[in-house]
Enzyme design. Structure first.
Site, PDB file in Angstrom:
ATOM      1  N   GLY A  42       0.832  -1.188   0.000  1.00  0.00           N
ATOM      2  CA  GLY A  42       0.000   0.000   0.000  1.00  0.00           C
ATOM      3  C   GLY A  42       0.865   1.235   0.000  1.00  0.00           C
ATOM      4  N   GLY A  43       0.289   2.361   0.358  1.00  0.00           N
ATOM      5  CA  GLY A  43       1.025   3.607   0.304  1.00  0.00           C
ATOM      6  C   GLY A  43       2.194   3.650   1.264  1.00  0.00           C
ATOM      7  N   MET A  44       2.103   2.943   2.376  1.00  0.00           N
ATOM      8  CA  MET A  44       3.157   3.015   3.388  1.00  0.00           C
ATOM      9  C   MET A  44       3.914   1.713   3.577  1.00  0.00           C
ATOM     10  SD  MET A  44       1.518   5.181   6.479  1.00  0.00           S
ATOM     11  CE  MET A  44       3.021   4.905   7.414  1.00  0.00           C
ATOM     12  N   GLY A  45       3.284   0.585   3.351  1.00  0.00           N
ATOM     13  CA  GLY A  45       3.919  -0.660   3.755  1.00  0.00           C
ATOM     14  C   GLY A  45       3.753  -1.781   2.756  1.00  0.00           C
ATOM     15  N   VAL A  47       3.810  -6.332   2.728  1.00  0.00           N
ATOM     16  CA  VAL A  47       3.765  -7.553   3.525  1.00  0.00           C
ATOM     17  C   VAL A  47       4.312  -8.702   2.701  1.00  0.00           C
ATOM     18  CG1 VAL A  47       2.295  -9.166   4.775  1.00  0.00           C
ATOM     19  CG2 VAL A  47       1.751  -6.745   4.788  1.00  0.00           C
ATOM     20  N   LYS A  62       5.644  -7.708   7.968  1.00  0.00           N
ATOM     21  CA  LYS A  62       5.260  -6.384   7.499  1.00  0.00           C
ATOM     22  C   LYS A  62       6.454  -5.445   7.615  1.00  0.00           C
ATOM     23  CE  LYS A  62       1.178  -4.773   8.331  1.00  0.00           C
ATOM     24  NZ  LYS A  62      -0.039  -4.203   8.948  1.00  0.00           N
ATOM     25  N   ASP A 156     -10.389   1.746  11.499  1.00  0.00           N
ATOM     26  CA  ASP A 156     -10.362   1.475  10.061  1.00  0.00           C
ATOM     27  C   ASP A 156     -10.938   0.092   9.790  1.00  0.00           C
ATOM     28  OD1 ASP A 156      -7.877   1.289   7.397  1.00  0.00           O
ATOM     29  OD2 ASP A 156      -9.914   2.097   7.392  1.00  0.00           O
TER      30      ASP A 156
END
Length: 917
Positions: A42-45, A47, A62, A156
């Site tokens: 995703g935008g930050m991480g 896996v 992660k 979330d």
């Protein structure tokens, strides 16, 4: 989304998808973890599926996105806080965190790898009924409730942040970070919604971290208070949960995010106009109340569910209440919502049942008839237990116990009967409830009832085997009977529907299923014999089952058979073979997903390897047991059992502090999970007290040993061999603490109990008299001590060979008492006898030798006699040193220094030599 899952990008039964270049990890290893393939980003991480070589398992790892252009320090902090947040929650429906650490300049988090996909992908692929949807969401809701109880707000929650294993268990994950590969971005139904999604996604990544490290949310599931930027609490997650459940049940979204945004803007404007202030974003708190809107919401903001949806009205009502725009109008807690979604179903079914019957007869007659029907549908569900725990069985048990003639037989019969009766009653209650939940209320599917019934039937077999053995009890079995009754497998395991669902299914072939059930009967008999300590008979029985159990191919059964066979090999002195069999049993249990059995096997394996001084393998088996328990979501009794053997391992390696910590933790777990009269609670305190006493802290051991005595009496009554053992160690601890007067009644209690158990003339009574004499010596009651030791010595001379080491304490006691009475000359002979037993413990020989030295010196009239006394004192000093008794070494040194120096005797004059003539 970043999720801890496997199977991304695969279809059912089609095998793994081709490996794309972008899925290949950029580095082969992070810390000790070997990267296998990328699962999500995703935008930050990002896996990865990874392999942990230390514990031989796959994990989900992660990491921060390698190409992220945001502030690295903030990203590291966000990921670390997410790991901390997840680690605070231990629950079967929350992804467990195994490890968190640094690799280079970034944080990594290792989590359980789930063999399934997201809840969203499950909804698309499975096309589930509303009941199946509700069941998965109830599981996820329980995970959210656990987070709330830990002081966290997810913020979330959405289908993409819930994983569903192949066995059907739901796991809440991603307490903030990226999206799963293949899930794609949120789709918009209008240009306005697209702009809102885009701006919200940017805002999520830039939002200041809260104390729990959680993100703002996803617009399709966000509550008004999230759009408003005000403080959040557990009701925020409730809104998102109901938004997701609404979409799963009705196939459409409950609201337009743009409309919610407009409503929030209007609310904020009205608030500003009303008091000139504006809500400010703040730290998220579970207990903080969200800011309330001051204008009424438009009536059509939350859409009405489709009229043709086949979802019960009570589900619809609960979901819509959870979607209330005003947080105060929602349920007060997540648990209250879950109760409404599960328990109200019973009321709904009963109303429909009454309504249907009302069409056939009058309301009054139907009400009575329905009540009778409900009471009769499952009335006989527990009747099978009445064939096991019968009045005849109770009478035969009591008769067999009385026939042993043991003084504690009647009491033990009553106590064992009470435990067995409680177990039988609890079995019947659970069996009836299971039936009612499926056949009356309809809150559980038929498949779940089948699994629970299979589990309960096995418990009934276990009880039958135990009862059959106890109705033929001998004296040894009477002594162990209460322990046997308490050792029956826990019934609550049959209520763990998730764990039961994960186990290997039984074969569909009726003949093979019948064969398995018959073998279970015989394994239940083996288990009862093991609990009774009848190892040779149990070993012969389980060896006869080895081939037929192997033939079934049913892994949980194979694991159980090897478990018993391996443990019995250990009990008969075959430790290497025991290790081999128990290791195979672990893998059988793992393959069959029998997790509780696996932990029990690992615990025995830890014990066996410890006994062979294989300390590193033993520690690894213990660590694997802990990891399995973590996957189970915690099991206090099993965890405590493991900690007891880990304490034994620490003792074997001389790590006393570690052993004490483990036993203290085990004791706390037993206290939490077991009734006050359970023998394990008393036994663990006894072990802890003995460890503390052995470390030289007699005063610290006293409260532990006193509590152990009280709990043992509560478990087995005041007349029992275990009670005698507790009195004996407590007497020793009190003497070493310098309180012989308090020790005396405990020592006398041991004498009295052993006389009842073994008769007046027995080695046990003689040994108990030795301890009684020690107390009397400590109190300087030398006359009483002499009589006590002479009685003990006379018994031992009559019962034991003359060279038996057991005579040493009694000879010593007689000599010490005579010396205390001032009869030093008389004390020399018994003390010389005491030091003649070379195989006796060094500290015992040192005590006798030091007393002998003093007696010899007092009676010695010649320099040779006094030199002999010095020699005995020197030998005693060496033995005290060998035993680590520094204080006693000092006493010997002080005594030697008080002695006058002997003047050397002049050499004898030689007679004159005769002259030669």
């Amino acid at each position: 989304m970043d999720s801890a899952r496997s199977g991304a990008g695969t279809g059912r039964g089609t095998g793994p998808a081709p490996r794309r270049a972008e899925d290949v990890p950029p580095v082969p290893q992070v810390g000790r973890y070997l990267l296998l393939r990328k699962l999500g980003q995703g935008g930050m991480g990002v896996v990865y599926a990874a392999y942990d070589p230390d514990l031989d398992r796959k994990v989900a790892l992660k990491l921060l996105h390698p190409n992220a252009n945001h502030d690295n320090e903030e990203a590291r902090s966000r990921l670390l806080r997410e790991a901390q947040a997840m680690a605070r929650v231990s629950h079967p429906n929350v992804i467990p965190v195994f490890d968190v650490g640094m690799w280079g300049d970034q944080v990594f988090v290792a989590m359980e790898l789930v063999d399934g996909g997201t809840l969203g992908s499950w909804l698309k692929e499975a096309k589930p009924s509303w009941r199946e949807v509700l069941e998965r969401y109830l599981q996820a809701g329980r995970g959210l409730q656990a987070a709330h109880e830990a002081g966290l707000v997810h913020r979330d929650f959405k289908p993409a942040n819930v994983l569903v294993s192949r066995a059907g268990r739901a796991y809440v994950t991603d307490f903030g970070l990226a999206r799963q590969v293949g899930d794609g971005p949120e789709t918009a139904s209008s240009p306005e919604e697209a702009r809102l999604l885009e701006s919200s996604d940017r805002r999520m990544l830039d939002t200041t971290l809260t104390e729990a490290g959680l993100l703002v949310g996803t617009p399709n599931y966000m509550s008004p208070e999230q759009f408003r930027g005000s403080q959040l609490d557990a009701r925020t997650d409730q809104f998102s949960f109901c938004a997701a459940l609404y979409g799963a049940l009705y196939g459409t979204r409950p609201f337009d995010p743009g409309s919610i945004k407009a409503y929030v803007s209007a609310s904020r404007s009205a608030e500003v106009e009303a008091d000139g202030t504006q809500s400010l974003g703040g730290t998220q708190s579970l207990n903080a109340a969200p800011a309330k809107a001051v204008i009424a919401p438009p009536p059509a903001l939350i859409r009405e569910p489709p009229r043709d949806a086949k979802v019960p009205g009570w589900v619809r009502q609960a979901v819509l209440r959870g979607l209330a725009l005003d947080a105060d109008a929602r349920f007060p807690s997540m648990q209250a919502l879950l109760d409404a979604l599960s328990q109200e179903q019973r009321l709904g079914r009963r109303r429909r049942w009454v309504g249907a019957a009302g069409a056939m007869t009058t309301a009054l007659a139907v009400a009575g008839g329905v009540a009778w029907q409900q009471s009769q549908v499952c009335a006989d569900a527990g009747a099978l237990m009445d064939t096991v725990w019968t009045r005849d069985a109770q009478a035969r048990l009591a008769s067999a116990f009385r026939a042993t003639g043991k003084p504690f037989a009647e009491d033990m019969a009553a106590r064992a009967t009470q435990v067995l009766a409680h177990y039988a009653g609890a079995w019947k209650d659970q069996r009836v409830r299971a039936c009612e939940d499926t056949r009356v209320s309809g809150v559980k599917p038929e498949e779940q009832l089948d699994r629970q019934v299979v589990c309960l039937e096995r418990r009934r077999k276990d009880l039958r085997a135990t009862v059959d053995l106890l109705t033929r009890a001998d004296a040894a079995l009477v002594e162990k009977s209460v322990d046997m009754a308490h050792a029956l497998p826990a019934l609550h395991e049959c209520e763990d529907v998730e764990s039961l669902a994960e186990q290997q299914r039984r074969p569909s072939d009726p003949a093979l299923r019948g064969e398995i059930e018959g073998l279970e009967d015989r394994l239940s008999e083996v288990r009862a014999q093991v609990d009774a300590g009848r190892y040779p008979a149990a070993l012969a029985a389980v060896k006869a089952l080895e081939a037929p159990v192997e033939k079934t191919g049913y892994l949980p059964l194979k694991a159980e058979m090897r478990f018993h066979l391996g443990w019995l090999q250990e009990q008969t002195g075959q430790s290497p073979e025991a290790s081999r069999l128990l290791s195979r049993a672990v893998f059988d249990a793992e393959a069959g997903r029998a997790d509780r059995l696996k932990v029990a096997i690992l615990n025995k394996l830890l014990y066996v390897e410890d006994g062979q001084k294989h300390f590193d393998p033993a520690a690894n088996w213990g660590a694997l047991a802990e990891a399995t328990l973590q996957r189970l979501g915690g099991e206090p009794v099993l965890e405590a059992d493991v900690k007891v053997n880990q304490a034994n391992l620490a003792i074997s390696q001389g790590h006393v502090d570690e052993a004490r910590k483990r036993l203290e933790e085990a004791s706390a777990l037993y206290d939490k999970a077991l009734p006050p009269e359970h023998p394990k609670r008393a036994r663990t305190l006894f072990l802890l007290g003995r460890l503390v006493l052995g470390s030289g802290d007699a005063k610290g051991a006293l409260p532990l040993l006193e509590s152990s005595l009280a709990r043992t009496e509560a478990a087995v009554g005041p007349v029992h061999p275990d009670v005698a053992r507790r009195h004996g160690l407590l007497s020793l601890a009190l003497r070493e603490a310098g309180e012989p007067e308090r020790a005396l009644p405990h020592a006398q209690a041991v004498v009295d109990l052993y006389k009842r158990f073994h008769g007046d003339k027995s080695p046990q009574v003689a040994e108990a008299l030795d301890e009684l004499g020690m107390c009397q010596l400590g109190m300087k009651r030398y006359d009483d001590a002499l009589k006590t030791y002479e009685q003990a010595l006379a018994l031992k001379r009559e019962l034991l060979p003359a060279d038996d080491e057991g005579l040493q304490p009694s000879y010593d006691g007689v000599g010490q008492a005579l010396l205390g009475l001032g009869r030093a000359r008389d004390s020399v002979a018994p003390l010389q006898q005491a030091v003649s037993f070379a195989s006796a413990p060094p500290d015992a020989l040192a005590e006798s030798g030091f007393a002998l030295a003093r007696a010899l010196y007092q009676t010695g009239q010649t320099p040779e006699a006094r030199a002999q006394a010095r020699g005995e004192a020197t030998r005693a000093r060496e033995r005290f040193t060998e035993s680590g008794l520094d204080a006693r070494v000092g006493e010997v040194d002080s005594w030697l220094q008080t002695l006058p120096q002997e003047s050397p005797r002049p050499p004898a004059r030689k007679p004159p030599r005769a002259r030669r003539r």
